[in-house]
Scaffold this active site. Structure first.
Site, mmCIF file in Angstrom:
data_model
loop_
_atom_site.group_PDB
_atom_site.id
_atom_site.type_symbol
_atom_site.label_atom_id
_atom_site.label_comp_id
_atom_site.label_asym_id
_atom_site.label_seq_id
_atom_site.Cartn_x
_atom_site.Cartn_y
_atom_site.Cartn_z
ATOM 1 N N CYS A 78 0.850 -1.197 0.000
ATOM 2 C CA CYS A 78 0.000 0.000 0.000
ATOM 3 C C CYS A 78 0.886 1.248 0.000
ATOM 4 C CB CYS A 78 -0.880 -0.029 1.247
ATOM 5 S SG CYS A 78 -1.686 1.538 1.592
ATOM 6 N N CYS A 161 -8.115 -0.180 7.483
ATOM 7 C CA CYS A 161 -6.832 0.532 7.547
ATOM 8 C C CYS A 161 -6.558 0.859 9.008
ATOM 9 C CB CYS A 161 -6.923 1.815 6.717
ATOM 10 S SG CYS A 161 -5.559 2.950 7.009
ATOM 11 N N GLN A 284 -7.981 19.069 8.004
ATOM 12 C CA GLN A 284 -6.827 18.298 8.486
ATOM 13 C C GLN A 284 -7.271 16.886 8.863
ATOM 14 O OE1 GLN A 284 -3.650 19.377 8.721
ATOM 15 N NE2 GLN A 284 -3.855 21.590 8.493
ATOM 16 N N ASP A 384 -0.488 29.061 5.461
ATOM 17 C CA ASP A 384 -0.522 27.593 5.526
ATOM 18 C C ASP A 384 -0.687 27.058 4.106
ATOM 19 O OD1 ASP A 384 -0.826 24.944 6.159
ATOM 20 O OD2 ASP A 384 -2.729 25.163 7.210
ATOM 21 N N CYS A 411 3.490 22.018 5.218
ATOM 22 C CA CYS A 411 3.491 20.555 5.157
ATOM 23 C C CYS A 411 4.669 20.069 4.320
ATOM 24 C CB CYS A 411 2.170 20.035 4.601
ATOM 25 S SG CYS A 411 1.680 20.855 3.084
#
Ligand code: SAH
Length: 486
Positions: A78, A161, A284, A384, A411
């Site tokens: 994965c 998951c 988020q 951001d 990020c």
């Protein structure tokens, strides 16, 4: 230098954003799947290119410190979690080093404090959103749901998951059952035929509300009541909707969302601010760490209640509204129109009348608003941006507005470091850099950084001296790097 199928031994030094270990053999770069930094492996060469080769680890000769047996049955196949072979402690160390390397080498800041990464107590079950491709179109009897393998659209089937909340697996089972009973065909990417492309699910961690959305190549599905009936038996499910995506594209979501049953949106809380979230809006994915991230941003913003704050790249206004309670006025800017609609509704819901939102590219909207109205001049700017970082012209506009503080949420530490350098050269001191682990199991890391406007010439001169040293260091580094990569 290599030929296909050749075996080679090497030590993994680093890891790519998509999870391949990076090593070198006689200076030649080799990307090795299923290997993590610190491993020495025997790898089989799969593909040879002019400047690099791709290989697959066949045997781990010496495991990296912190190498563990992954808990997940689809680890390695994965594409979601690239670091499942490392203990959480080792993952955190790796991310800390990645951020430090970027700040020091790309940014050229030898002395800026990079604070210890803020990790999770439990690095599993944290995700509030799952998106599962639907497959099995090529004559397979059973529809399959799963994840994409790294670098491909091959579906790795899975029933659950480890990173999602307990209970999401019931939704997946209900969808598979529905596909079988209704005859709704999975979409086939090759031919562009078939109907059901993805299953999306999102959960408000604070409320437990869950929305389910089928992304479809059309505007309706057969017998949707079969699915709704089983979904209603599952804890928290508040609605089922369709998202229309009839394009032959890799992009998961289409523009239009059609309600089927119950609510299209869910509600969640961040602290005591409530949010209504559409299936298509950015939100988020890790609610626990989102709070850590936003608390850090709030403390860096240093608000007393008198400030004008800009929140650029604001999404549905999460940071804006979180800050609005502590500021005089907050102005959010975001390029996605639906997100701005959500942001405005969320401001109303929370009766935050001091928050306003503008739709458009930050680099275009900010200079326009500033030219129109002097009173919007910010005391604090929060940015951001997505992984590519800020447009240079936006950074220049921010510098020209001279806010006392800039809070940069990022990020991608590499583009963050690049942008910090531009802001530092423009008269700001990078006070500190705080990594936050938003994505345990993956190579990604979130960072919050505080920049302060240098207040007097004395402070500026000292810093400029330091920067000249940095400059020479960067210059030298660039030359060395250029040599190594040629
Ligand atoms: N601050 C928000 C969203 C951050 S994600 C949160 O924490 O939830 C980055 C956001 O930037 C996305 O919503 C994306 O749509 C938006 N975006 C991308 N390019 C942009 C641009 N040029 N101007 C304004 N917003 C942009």
């Amino acid at each position: 230098m290599f030929v296909k199928n050749q075996l080679t031994e090497l030590t993994i030094e680093d890891i790519t954003d998509t999870g391949e270990g990076i090593g070198h053999v006689d200076g030649f770069t080799v990307f090795v799947s299923r290997a993590v930094p610190g491993d020495t492996v025997r790898a089989r060469i799969i593909k040879v290119k002019k400047t690099y080769a791709i290989a697959k680890a066949e045997e781990i000769l010496t495991p990296a410190a912190g190498r563990v047996e992954p808990k997940c049955p689809v680890a390695g196949s994965c594409g979601g979690c690239q670091l499942s072979y490392l203990s959480y402690e080792a993952q955190l160390q790796m991310k800390q080093k990645k951020v430090e390397d970027c700040v020091r080498r790309i940014g050229g800041f030898p002395d800026v404090p990079v604070l210890p990464i803020l990790g999770m107590d439990n690095p599993y079950g944290y995700r509030n959103k799952g998106q599962f491709p639907v497959g099995g179109a090529n004559g397979a009897i059973l529809p399959v749901l799963g994840f994409y393998a790294g670098h491909s659209h091959r579906i790795v089937p899975t029933k659950s998951c480890l990173m999602l909340w307990n209970g999401h697996e019931k939704i997946l089972a209900a969808v598979v059952d529905y596909l079988m009973k209704s005859g709704a065909k999975p979409y086939d990417e090759e031919t562009g035929k078939g109907l059901v492309r993805h299953v999306l699910m999102r959960r408000g961690a604070a409320t437990g509300e869950v929305s389910v959305c089928l992304v479809v190549n059309g505007r309706s599905v057969p017998k949707p009541e079969i699915l709704w009936e089983s979904l209603q038996q599952i804890d928290g499910v508040v609605g089922l909707c369709l998202n229309v995506n009839t394009e032959k594209t890799n992009v998961i979501l289409g523009r239009e969302t059609l309600p089927l049953f119950g609510s299209v949106t869910i509600t969640d809380y961040i602290g005591d601010v409530s949010f209504v979230i559409s299936p298509t809006s950015f939100y988020q994915v890790n609610p626990v760490q989102m709070k850590v991230l936003y608390d850090t941003a709030l403390s860096y913003a240093g608000l007393t209640g008198n400030e004008v704050v800009w929140d650029l790249y604001c999404g549905i206004g999460t940071i804006s509204l979180f800050l609005a309670k502590h500021a005089k006025r907050v102005i959010g800017v975001e390029i996605v129109e639906d997100a701005i609609i959500d942001a405005k509704a969320n401001a109303m819901r929370n009766r935050l009348t001091n928050a306003e939102f503008h739709c458009g590219a930050a680099e275009e909207v900010v200079p326009r608003l500033i030219a129109e109205d002097e009173t919007v001049k910010p005391d604090v700017v929060v940015v951001d941006p997505p992984r590519k970082g800020c447009e240079k012209s936006l950074l220049e506009t921010i510098l020209s507005m001279e806010p006392a503080r800039i809070v940069y949420v990022s990020c991608d530490p590499a583009t963050l470091a690049r942008d910090l350098r531009i802001l530092a050269d423009g008269g700001y001191r990078v006070d500190r850099v705080q990594p936050v682990d938003q994505f345990p199991g993956s190579v990604h890391v979130e960072v919050v950084s505080l920049l302060q406007k240098m207040s007097n010439t004395w402070e500026r001169t000292i810093t400029l001296d330091v920067e000249m040293e940095d400059y020479h260091r960067i210059k030298n580094r660039t030359e060395v790097t250029a040599d190594a990569t040629e």
